[in-house]
Design an enzyme around this catalytic site. Structure first.
Site, PDB file in Angstrom:
ATOM      1  N   ASP A   7      54.190  48.776  55.763  1.00  0.00           N
ATOM      2  CA  ASP A   7      54.172  47.935  56.953  1.00  0.00           C
ATOM      3  C   ASP A   7      54.879  46.646  56.560  1.00  0.00           C
ATOM      4  O   ASP A   7      54.341  45.853  55.787  1.00  0.00           O
ATOM      5  CB  ASP A   7      52.732  47.658  57.386  1.00  0.00           C
ATOM      6  CG  ASP A   7      52.633  46.762  58.621  1.00  0.00           C
ATOM      7  OD1 ASP A   7      53.653  46.158  59.011  1.00  0.00           O
ATOM      8  OD2 ASP A   7      51.523  46.672  59.187  1.00  0.00           O
ATOM      9  N   TYR A  32      61.744  41.382  72.297  1.00  0.00           N
ATOM     10  CA  TYR A  32      62.524  42.180  71.347  1.00  0.00           C
ATOM     11  C   TYR A  32      63.910  41.577  71.164  1.00  0.00           C
ATOM     12  O   TYR A  32      64.385  41.396  70.035  1.00  0.00           O
ATOM     13  CB  TYR A  32      62.625  43.616  71.860  1.00  0.00           C
ATOM     14  CG  TYR A  32      63.600  44.482  71.093  1.00  0.00           C
ATOM     15  CD1 TYR A  32      63.251  45.031  69.864  1.00  0.00           C
ATOM     16  CD2 TYR A  32      64.872  44.752  71.597  1.00  0.00           C
ATOM     17  CE1 TYR A  32      64.138  45.820  69.153  1.00  0.00           C
ATOM     18  CE2 TYR A  32      65.760  45.547  70.901  1.00  0.00           C
ATOM     19  CZ  TYR A  32      65.397  46.077  69.678  1.00  0.00           C
ATOM     20  OH  TYR A  32      66.295  46.853  68.992  1.00  0.00           O
ATOM     21  N   LYS A  49      65.597  40.042  67.703  1.00  0.00           N
ATOM     22  CA  LYS A  49      66.818  40.587  67.117  1.00  0.00           C
ATOM     23  C   LYS A  49      67.918  39.528  67.057  1.00  0.00           C
ATOM     24  O   LYS A  49      68.749  39.529  66.138  1.00  0.00           O
ATOM     25  CB  LYS A  49      67.286  41.805  67.914  1.00  0.00           C
ATOM     26  CG  LYS A  49      66.425  43.040  67.692  1.00  0.00           C
ATOM     27  CD  LYS A  49      66.461  43.490  66.232  1.00  0.00           C
ATOM     28  CE  LYS A  49      65.745  44.788  65.999  1.00  0.00           C
ATOM     29  NZ  LYS A  49      65.824  45.237  64.589  1.00  0.00           N
TER      30      LYS A  49
END
Length: 263
Positions: A65, A158, A162
């Site tokens: 993780d 998201y 990014k």
């Protein structure tokens, strides 16, 4: 072969881009293919797929993780213990966030969890790999980003994460270049593979729109007039990981059939 004798670490092994990166790395002659994902089942599936196509490939599976610093360190430590080096790190792991969420309705604590994985997790894994790359005299780091950082279509958490990692990559490239470490970003758009196909089939069923119509509507906005495949996109990322891009660092490569240009 593009990656002959290289040791390649790939985070985010799953049914889409991640497994294609691993398969192609093995086919391109990687000395070691290191698979990282949170779920052991995904790692087992990826190893089996590699064994079926490249029997001689050396595979290391490390459940990881990336939001946990100790697990990032463990991944790189196991890689170095097994293979002696880390030639390339492809940061493909991510969490998507809430695709349907608008900013006005945003649960900002939810954004924090997206950033914990997509930004801080990616940087933690990169930070764990850098000392070994410095010691061995170089290496390549590839960040998997997205076209949505410059062509918004929703899913702001998201996209923002990014975008952050793409900016960080430029700073890392400037800082680490003197050690022979290159840092580049591949900005993916639509990718035809299991995740996209599954989503389109579900959407087609729910909305009563033929699957072929959905595909054609997406392809119509892409200059090459088709949805690039996971394999297509993986090849571009592996180019950045390879010695064929030795003169390239701090770059953002659009891997989306030219769709980023469309209005």
């Amino acid at each position: 072969m593009l990656l002959k004798d290289k040791v390649v670490v790939i985070s985010g092994i799953g049914p889409g881009l991640g497994i294609k990166l691993a398969l192609l790395a093995a086919e391109e002659g990687a000395k070691g293919v290191v698979l990282a994902a949170r779920g052991a089942e995904k790692l087992d599936q990826a190893e089996q797929a590699i064994r079926e196509r490249v029997r001689a490939a050396e595979v290391l599976k490390v459940p990881t993780d990336i939001s946990k610093p100790d697990q990032c360190e463990n991944l790189i430590s196991q890689t170095v213990e097994r293979f002696g080096r880390v030639d390339a790190l492809i940061n493909s792991a991510y969490t998507p966030g809430d695709v349907a969420e608008t900013f006005e309705e945003a649960n900002l604590p939810g954004w924090r969890s997206v950033f914990d994985t997509n930004v801080l997790g990616t940087l933690q894994l990169t930070q764990a790999a850098v000392p070994h790359m410095k010691q061995q005299g170089g290496g390549s780091i590839v960040m998997i980003s997205s076209m949505v950082t410059r062509k918004p279509w929703g899913n702001a958490s998201y996209a923002s994460s990014k975008g952050a990692i793409a900016v960080a990559a430029k700073h890392l490239a400037a800082e680490l270049g003197k050690y022979g470490i290159r840092v580049n970003t591949a900005a993916m758009g639509w990718m035809w593979g299991t995740p996209t196909e599954s989503w389109m089939k579900q959407y087609s069923k729910e909305q009563g729109v033929p699957l072929e119509t959905l595909i054609n509507n997406v392809a119509a906005n892409i200059p090459v007039r088709r949805i690039p495949t996971d394999d297509d996109c993986a090849k571009a990322a592996l180019f950045l990981a390879s010695d064929y891009s030795m003169a390239v660092t701090g770059a953002l490569l659009d891997v989306n059939g030219g769709e980023f240009m469309a209005p």
